[in-house]
Design an enzyme around this catalytic site. Structure first.
Site, short mmCIF file in Angstrom:
data_model
loop_
_atom_site.label_atom_id
_atom_site.label_comp_id
_atom_site.label_asym_id
_atom_site.label_seq_id
_atom_site.Cartn_x
_atom_site.Cartn_y
_atom_site.Cartn_z
CG HIS A 263 -66.67 11.28 5.35
ND1 HIS A 263 -66.42 9.98 5.30
CD2 HIS A 263 -66.40 11.68 4.32
CE1 HIS A 263 -65.60 9.67 4.10
NE2 HIS A 263 -65.69 10.69 3.40
C1 UD1 Z 1 -64.53 15.74 1.26
C2 UD1 Z 1 -64.80 15.20 0.12
C3 UD1 Z 1 -64.92 13.72 0.14
C4 UD1 Z 1 -64.00 13.01 0.90
C5 UD1 Z 1 -63.67 13.69 2.16
C6 UD1 Z 1 -62.48 13.13 3.00
C7 UD1 Z 1 -65.56 16.77 -1.59
C8 UD1 Z 1 -66.74 17.25 -2.38
N1 UD1 Z 1 -65.85 15.82 -0.65
O1 UD1 Z 1 -65.85 15.70 2.00
O2 UD1 Z 1 -65.08 13.23 -1.26
O3 UD1 Z 1 -64.45 11.80 0.98
O4 UD1 Z 1 -63.46 15.19 2.08
O5 UD1 Z 1 -62.59 13.28 4.18
O6 UD1 Z 1 -64.66 17.46 -1.79
N2 UD1 Z 1 -65.27 20.44 8.34
C9 UD1 Z 1 -64.81 21.10 9.39
N3 UD1 Z 1 -63.37 20.87 9.54
C10 UD1 Z 1 -62.58 20.59 8.58
C11 UD1 Z 1 -63.04 20.24 7.31
C12 UD1 Z 1 -64.46 20.16 7.18
O7 UD1 Z 1 -65.32 21.31 10.52
O8 UD1 Z 1 -61.02 20.39 8.87
C13 UD1 Z 1 -66.76 20.56 8.18
C14 UD1 Z 1 -67.42 21.73 7.48
O9 UD1 Z 1 -68.47 22.02 8.43
C15 UD1 Z 1 -67.55 21.54 6.24
C16 UD1 Z 1 -67.97 19.85 6.18
O10 UD1 Z 1 -67.02 19.36 7.33
O11 UD1 Z 1 -68.50 22.23 5.59
C17 UD1 Z 1 -67.68 19.28 5.01
O12 UD1 Z 1 -66.37 19.57 4.47
P1 UD1 Z 1 -66.11 19.31 3.00
O13 UD1 Z 1 -64.40 19.63 2.68
O14 UD1 Z 1 -66.86 20.14 2.01
O15 UD1 Z 1 -66.49 17.81 2.49
P2 UD1 Z 1 -66.06 16.39 3.37
O16 UD1 Z 1 -67.15 15.97 3.80
O17 UD1 Z 1 -64.94 16.66 4.29
N1 UDP Z 2 -58.62 8.33 8.23
C1 UDP Z 2 -57.94 8.68 9.28
N2 UDP Z 2 -58.31 9.07 10.56
C2 UDP Z 2 -59.90 9.04 10.84
C3 UDP Z 2 -60.50 8.38 9.76
C4 UDP Z 2 -60.21 8.14 8.80
O1 UDP Z 2 -56.66 8.68 9.38
O2 UDP Z 2 -60.39 9.55 11.92
C5 UDP Z 2 -58.02 7.81 7.24
C6 UDP Z 2 -58.57 6.44 6.64
O3 UDP Z 2 -57.66 5.37 7.40
C7 UDP Z 2 -58.14 6.50 5.30
C8 UDP Z 2 -58.51 7.83 4.95
O4 UDP Z 2 -58.71 8.46 6.20
O5 UDP Z 2 -56.86 6.21 4.91
C9 UDP Z 2 -59.96 8.09 4.47
O6 UDP Z 2 -60.27 9.24 4.47
P1 UDP Z 2 -62.03 9.49 4.25
O7 UDP Z 2 -62.71 8.69 4.88
O8 UDP Z 2 -62.26 10.97 4.90
O9 UDP Z 2 -62.29 10.01 2.84
P2 UDP Z 2 -62.67 8.91 1.71
O10 UDP Z 2 -61.56 7.89 1.61
O11 UDP Z 2 -64.10 8.31 1.55
O12 UDP Z 2 -62.58 9.77 0.49
#
Ligand code: UD1
Ligand code: UDP
Length: 383
Positions: free
Chosen positions: A211
């Site tokens: 992601h």
């Molecule tokens: C964010 C964090 C990242 C973290 C991740 C955990 C930042 C800059 N990044 O990344 O560090 O590892 O969360 O998962 O804060 N979207 C949906 N539904 C949702 C959420 C997101 O469709 O409920 C889609 C949207 O298209 C959105 C994209 O995912 O634009 C990215 O979401 P965003 O919260 O900006 O960043 P993450 O990639 O989730």
């Molecule tokens: N996780 C979850 N369901 C999923 C994917 C990840 O519960 O489908 C949990 C995972 O076990 C971990 C946390 O989400 O505890 C990590 O989040 P993510 O990978 O989104 O973000 P990051 O840790 O890279 O910031």
């Protein structure tokens, strides 16, 4: 003592859940002073499977407010959060603002509090990838330089802060994610039916998550990773709980079609599918199902920070789909290999994985949350 906890993204709900448990335990034992915690959800993540499921499963108290900022560019998201958080913090004036990790919600929480002179405590302080192209690295560095309290998960995080001149208010407490693994793994073993639902046999599949912006927003990297997974899936099922960001990116690249051996290119379904060759894409799962999938996997491939560590906690070999990691201990102990996004390298790394060295445990003793609460109570007097 009044704490305002700011969360917004999936891993933050998991981290905050164990600290909230420690706060509840403190209050249950009628220790002084009573801690009044209010949780604010910025709304950064909003799909049920990216947000509500964690509140339901992990006993995290419901947020007092959801700011509903949703998705957008970094500037848009952070600005929307800042405006709303400032208003809220001004009215609330807590003793501490508690922020977690390195997301835009972390940054906005810290920035809003700093301008209002409200003390900030940063959980998971001191992590560095030394790659400023990552949005997370910018969020971490700024948050650490604004915070009064730094709760570091590892010794290397303490040293990173020292190199930047941050030595006051630094506490090596261990990793709250390890606390979460200890608390929720037994519950997951009891409650999760994910292996049965997906007809997966323990140690006979790989688990993968992707992601990170550095992978999803660079077509060559995402295509390379997807090709790597596709090759692996020829001999062993690869289960991918897919982040919505990655789903959109794969659709844009036209790679979606190769995702599911059953030919189902439409909506993702969390259902028993063909358990043969092919990448098995499923919707994001809750934490309990995720723990089960991690524990029972033969190997994990990921670009997630949290998942790399959970592989280590559950002693499952890991291949990291990045060129560097903040969680250097997972590599040093031999459990994790950096493979980047090249399909050949990914395949090679999978072949080379083996269990790491026993006996080294850099992530604390599972009481990080308790320590955080104790230190916040103690240090409140000196702020
Ligand atoms: C964010 C964090 C990242 C973290 C991740 C955990 C930042 C800059 N990044 O990344 O560090 O590892 O969360 O998962 O804060 N979207 C949906 N539904 C949702 C959420 C997101 O469709 O409920 C889609 C949207 O298209 C959105 C994209 O995912 O634009 C990215 O979401 P965003 O919260 O900006 O960043 P993450 O990639 O989730
Ligand atoms: N996780 C979850 N369901 C999923 C994917 C990840 O519960 O489908 C949990 C995972 O076990 C971990 C946390 O989400 O505890 C990590 O989040 P993510 O990978 O989104 O973000 P990051 O840790 O890279 O910031």
């Amino acid at each position: 003592m009044r704490i305002l906890t700011i969360v917004g993204a999936r891993p933050q709900f998991i981290k905050a859940a164990v600290v909230s448990r420690a706060i509840a335990e403190h209050n249950r034992q009628k220790k002084n002073p009573f801690i009044h915690e209010e949780i604010v959800h910025t709304g950064q993540h909003y799909d049920v499977r990216m947000s509500q499921i964690f509140f339901d499963e992990l006993g995290l108290p419901p947020p007092v407010v959801n700011l509903g900022v949703g998705s957008g560019t970094h500037g848009q998201m952070t600005a929307r959060m800042l405006e709303k958080l400032e208003r809220l913090m001004e009215a609330n004036r807590p003793d501490w603002v508690l922020v977690y990790g390195d997301t835009n919600s972390t940054l906005a929480g810290a920035l809003a509090a700093a301008k209002l002179h409200i003390p900030i405590a940063h959980v998971e302080a001191g992590l560095r990838s030394f790659n400023r192209r990552m949005p997370e690295e910018i969020n971490r560095v700024v948050t650490d330089h604004l915070a009064q309290m730094h709760f570091c998960p590892t010794q290397s995080a303490v040293e990173n802060l020292a190199r930047e001149g941050i030595t006051k208010g630094v506490f090596h407490v261990g990793d709250v994610m390890y606390d979460a693994a200890l608390v929720f793994a037994p519950i997951a073993r009891q409650k999760s039916r994910i292996l049965e639902t997906l007809q997966l046999r323990p140690k006979q599949y790989y688990l993968a998550t992707i992601h990170r912006a550095e992978n999803t927003d660079q077509p060559d990297r995402l295509a390379g990773i997807w090709e790597g997974l596709r090759r692996l899936a020829k001999t062993c099922p690869v289960v991918v709980p897919l982040h919505p960001r990655t789903r959109h990116a794969l659709q844009k690249l036209g790679l979606w079609e190769s995702a599911d051996a059953s030919g189902n290119t439409q909506a993702l379904r969390l259902a028993a599918g063909p358990s043969g060759n092919g990448i098995r894409v499923i919707e994001p799962v809750g934490f309990l199902d995720m723990i089960r999938l991690e524990e029972a996997a033969a190997l994990i491939l990921t670009d997630s920070g949290g998942v790399q560590k959970e592989a280590y906690f559950h002693q499952v070999p890991c291949v990291t789909l990045r060129d560097e990691t903040e969680w250097v201990e997972t590599v040093q102990t031999g459990w994790n290999r950096l493979a980047g996004s090249d399909p050949e390298r990914i395949q090679q790394a999978v072949l080379e994985t083996q269990p790491g060295h026993p006996g080294i445990w850099p992530y604390g003793d599972g009481t990080a949350a308790e320590k955080i609460v104790r230190i916040l109570l103690r240090e409140q007097k000196s702020i």
